[in-house]
Design a protein around this motif. Structure first.
Motif, PDB file in Angstrom:
ATOM      1  N   SER A  26     -14.831   1.779  -6.587  1.00  0.00           N
ATOM      2  CA  SER A  26     -13.315   0.921  -6.583  1.00  0.00           C
ATOM      3  C   SER A  26     -12.281   1.432  -5.678  1.00  0.00           C
ATOM      4  CB  SER A  26     -13.026   1.106  -8.180  1.00  0.00           C
ATOM      5  OG  SER A  26     -12.657   2.402  -8.427  1.00  0.00           O
ATOM      6  N   ALA A  27     -12.304   2.489  -5.083  1.00  0.00           N
ATOM      7  CA  ALA A  27     -11.455   3.226  -4.279  1.00  0.00           C
ATOM      8  C   ALA A  27     -11.671   2.539  -3.010  1.00  0.00           C
ATOM      9  CB  ALA A  27     -11.400   4.730  -4.309  1.00  0.00           C
ATOM     10  N   LEU A  28     -13.024   2.674  -2.612  1.00  0.00           N
ATOM     11  CA  LEU A  28     -13.396   2.318  -1.139  1.00  0.00           C
ATOM     12  C   LEU A  28     -13.121   0.706  -0.962  1.00  0.00           C
ATOM     13  CD1 LEU A  28     -16.719   4.140  -0.919  1.00  0.00           C
ATOM     14  CD2 LEU A  28     -14.857   4.310   0.571  1.00  0.00           C
ATOM     15  N   ILE A  30     -19.601  -0.990 -14.930  1.00  0.00           N
ATOM     16  CA  ILE A  30     -18.425  -0.819 -15.929  1.00  0.00           C
ATOM     17  C   ILE A  30     -17.133  -0.171 -15.556  1.00  0.00           C
ATOM     18  CG2 ILE A  30     -17.862  -0.010 -18.171  1.00  0.00           C
ATOM     19  CD1 ILE A  30     -19.467  -2.446 -18.628  1.00  0.00           C
ATOM     20  N   VAL A  31     -17.604   0.968 -14.979  1.00  0.00           N
ATOM     21  CA  VAL A  31     -16.556   1.519 -14.254  1.00  0.00           C
ATOM     22  C   VAL A  31     -15.902   1.295 -13.278  1.00  0.00           C
ATOM     23  CG1 VAL A  31     -15.812   4.020 -13.219  1.00  0.00           C
ATOM     24  CG2 VAL A  31     -17.557   4.012 -15.100  1.00  0.00           C
ATOM     25  N   PHE A  32     -16.516   0.423 -12.274  1.00  0.00           N
ATOM     26  CA  PHE A  32     -15.902  -0.138 -11.181  1.00  0.00           C
ATOM     27  C   PHE A  32     -14.931  -1.236 -11.674  1.00  0.00           C
ATOM     28  CE2 PHE A  32     -16.135  -4.026  -8.583  1.00  0.00           C
ATOM     29  CZ  PHE A  32     -15.344  -3.417  -7.393  1.00  0.00           C
ATOM     30  N   MET A  33     -15.458  -2.275 -12.536  1.00  0.00           N
ATOM     31  CA  MET A  33     -14.810  -3.276 -13.143  1.00  0.00           C
ATOM     32  C   MET A  33     -13.505  -3.019 -13.854  1.00  0.00           C
ATOM     33  SD  MET A  33     -17.676  -6.164 -13.783  1.00  0.00           S
ATOM     34  CE  MET A  33     -18.842  -4.993 -14.784  1.00  0.00           C
ATOM     35  N   GLY A  34     -13.788  -1.897 -14.571  1.00  0.00           N
ATOM     36  CA  GLY A  34     -12.597  -1.267 -15.551  1.00  0.00           C
ATOM     37  C   GLY A  34     -11.582  -0.810 -14.645  1.00  0.00           C
ATOM     38  N   SER A  35     -11.666  -0.359 -13.343  1.00  0.00           N
ATOM     39  CA  SER A  35     -10.721   0.423 -12.643  1.00  0.00           C
ATOM     40  C   SER A  35     -10.384  -0.254 -11.386  1.00  0.00           C
ATOM     41  CB  SER A  35     -11.442   2.032 -12.298  1.00  0.00           C
ATOM     42  OG  SER A  35     -12.543   2.119 -11.649  1.00  0.00           O
ATOM     43  N   ALA A  48      -9.108  -3.061 -10.675  1.00  0.00           N
ATOM     44  CA  ALA A  48      -7.870  -3.703 -10.631  1.00  0.00           C
ATOM     45  C   ALA A  48      -6.578  -2.799 -10.458  1.00  0.00           C
ATOM     46  CB  ALA A  48      -7.387  -4.827 -11.891  1.00  0.00           C
ATOM     47  N   SER A  49      -6.852  -1.706 -11.342  1.00  0.00           N
ATOM     48  CA  SER A  49      -5.733  -0.757 -11.262  1.00  0.00           C
ATOM     49  C   SER A  49      -5.517  -0.073  -9.747  1.00  0.00           C
ATOM     50  CB  SER A  49      -6.206   0.102 -12.475  1.00  0.00           C
ATOM     51  OG  SER A  49      -5.929  -0.127 -13.789  1.00  0.00           O
ATOM     52  N   VAL A  50      -6.606   0.111  -9.284  1.00  0.00           N
ATOM     53  CA  VAL A  50      -6.652   0.750  -7.795  1.00  0.00           C
ATOM     54  C   VAL A  50      -5.918  -0.115  -7.048  1.00  0.00           C
ATOM     55  CG1 VAL A  50      -8.068   1.539  -5.958  1.00  0.00           C
ATOM     56  CG2 VAL A  50      -8.747   2.187  -7.895  1.00  0.00           C
ATOM     57  N   LEU A  51      -6.170  -1.456  -6.999  1.00  0.00           N
ATOM     58  CA  LEU A  51      -5.524  -2.618  -6.238  1.00  0.00           C
ATOM     59  C   LEU A  51      -4.085  -2.416  -6.520  1.00  0.00           C
ATOM     60  CD1 LEU A  51      -6.510  -4.348  -4.258  1.00  0.00           C
ATOM     61  CD2 LEU A  51      -6.867  -6.174  -6.111  1.00  0.00           C
ATOM     62  N   VAL A  52      -3.624  -2.442  -7.639  1.00  0.00           N
ATOM     63  CA  VAL A  52      -2.070  -2.606  -7.991  1.00  0.00           C
ATOM     64  C   VAL A  52      -1.497  -1.251  -7.601  1.00  0.00           C
ATOM     65  CG1 VAL A  52      -0.478  -2.745 -10.120  1.00  0.00           C
ATOM     66  CG2 VAL A  52      -2.571  -4.006 -10.008  1.00  0.00           C
ATOM     67  N   TYR A  53      -2.090  -0.175  -7.833  1.00  0.00           N
ATOM     68  CA  TYR A  53      -1.281   1.128  -7.466  1.00  0.00           C
ATOM     69  C   TYR A  53      -1.252   1.203  -6.021  1.00  0.00           C
ATOM     70  CZ  TYR A  53      -1.241   3.389 -12.057  1.00  0.00           C
ATOM     71  OH  TYR A  53      -0.939   3.789 -13.317  1.00  0.00           O
ATOM     72  N   THR A  54      -2.470   0.635  -5.314  1.00  0.00           N
ATOM     73  CA  THR A  54      -2.187   0.814  -3.770  1.00  0.00           C
ATOM     74  C   THR A  54      -1.178  -0.084  -3.204  1.00  0.00           C
ATOM     75  OG1 THR A  54      -4.596   1.533  -3.646  1.00  0.00           O
ATOM     76  CG2 THR A  54      -3.606   0.707  -1.574  1.00  0.00           C
ATOM     77  N   THR A  55      -0.920  -1.525  -3.776  1.00  0.00           N
ATOM     78  CA  THR A  55      -0.112  -2.345  -3.326  1.00  0.00           C
ATOM     79  C   THR A  55       1.144  -1.762  -3.732  1.00  0.00           C
ATOM     80  OG1 THR A  55      -1.721  -4.194  -3.990  1.00  0.00           O
ATOM     81  CG2 THR A  55       0.459  -4.754  -3.649  1.00  0.00           C
ATOM     82  N   ASP A  56       1.412  -1.355  -4.787  1.00  0.00           N
ATOM     83  CA  ASP A  56       2.769  -0.877  -5.063  1.00  0.00           C
ATOM     84  C   ASP A  56       3.274   0.149  -4.176  1.00  0.00           C
ATOM     85  OD1 ASP A  56       3.039  -2.613  -6.831  1.00  0.00           O
ATOM     86  OD2 ASP A  56       2.839  -1.446  -8.887  1.00  0.00           O
TER      87      ASP A  56
END
Length: 197
Positions: free
Chosen positions: A26-28, A80-85, A87-95
């Motif tokens: 998810s981070a990559l 499951i871990v990827f899909m659950g995290s 969107a949050s990685v995306l939002v935090y990085t965008t912000d």
């Protein structure tokens, strides 16, 4: 002798591996996309509706779909871990990217820096502390995802162990499982703090 301890270590290893694999994926993918969304209003406008739909979905809601697509093997736990995290990685990085001082970006462009150089030398260093803080939060989210996944369709991991202990009314084993999660997350948090420094 040493049987229960060996089982516990195996469960910790399985859960940690699933968390780190899904989280790393998810981070990559999420960090580069988040940088792109933060720097490009057009990309942000196009992807924001999708992120807004995906982000509120809890990890549990992905379990039936992932089981239909991937069965109940290890790939399903990573998913499951990827899909659950993600969107949050995306939002935090965008912000974090949007918070970078626009004057510094303009100055770099005026000095002749191309888009890639602006990202590498201005945006990424400026956003990195906030990105790492966001990733630390997402890592905790990743743990809730894997515990949920292991309670359904798994035969190892801390979530599986806690759920099995609950079925046998073994309060001690439930508490040991919960404590193991807390200690493992705490150790990973300490590693993240070192990376932040």
């Amino acid at each position: 002798a040493g049987g229960p301890e060996a089982v516990l270590w195996h469960d910790i290893k399985m859960s940690a591996t699933r968390v780190l694999a899904g989280f790393a994926l998810s981070a990559l993918i999420g960090v580069p996309f988040g940088l792109l969304m933060g720097m490009s209003p057009g990309v942000r406008a196009a992807l924001n509706p999708i992120v807004s739909i995906i982000r509120p979905l809890p990890a549990l809601s992905w379990i039936p779909l992932s089981m239909l697509w991937l069965g109940i093997d290890e790939q399903q736990k990573y998913a499951i871990v990827f899909m659950g995290s993600f969107a949050s990685v995306l939002v935090y990085t965008t912000d974090a990217t949007l918070r970078v001082n626009q004057t510094l970006i303009a100055a770099a462009r005026n000095l002749g820096a191309n888009r890639l150089q602006v990202i590498r030398y201005v945006v990424l260093p400026g956003a990195l502390p906030n990105i790492l803080s966001g990733l630390k939060v997402v890592l905790a989210i990743a743990w809730t995802c894997v515990i949920s996944a292991e309670m359904v369709g798994a035969n190892s991991g801390l979530g599986f162990r806690i759920w099995t202990a609950k079925e046998w009314s073994d309060t001690g084993q439930v508490l040991v499982g919960m404590l193991s999660i807390s200690i493992t997350v705490l150790l990973l948090d300490i590693l993240f703090r070192g990376l932040e420094r």
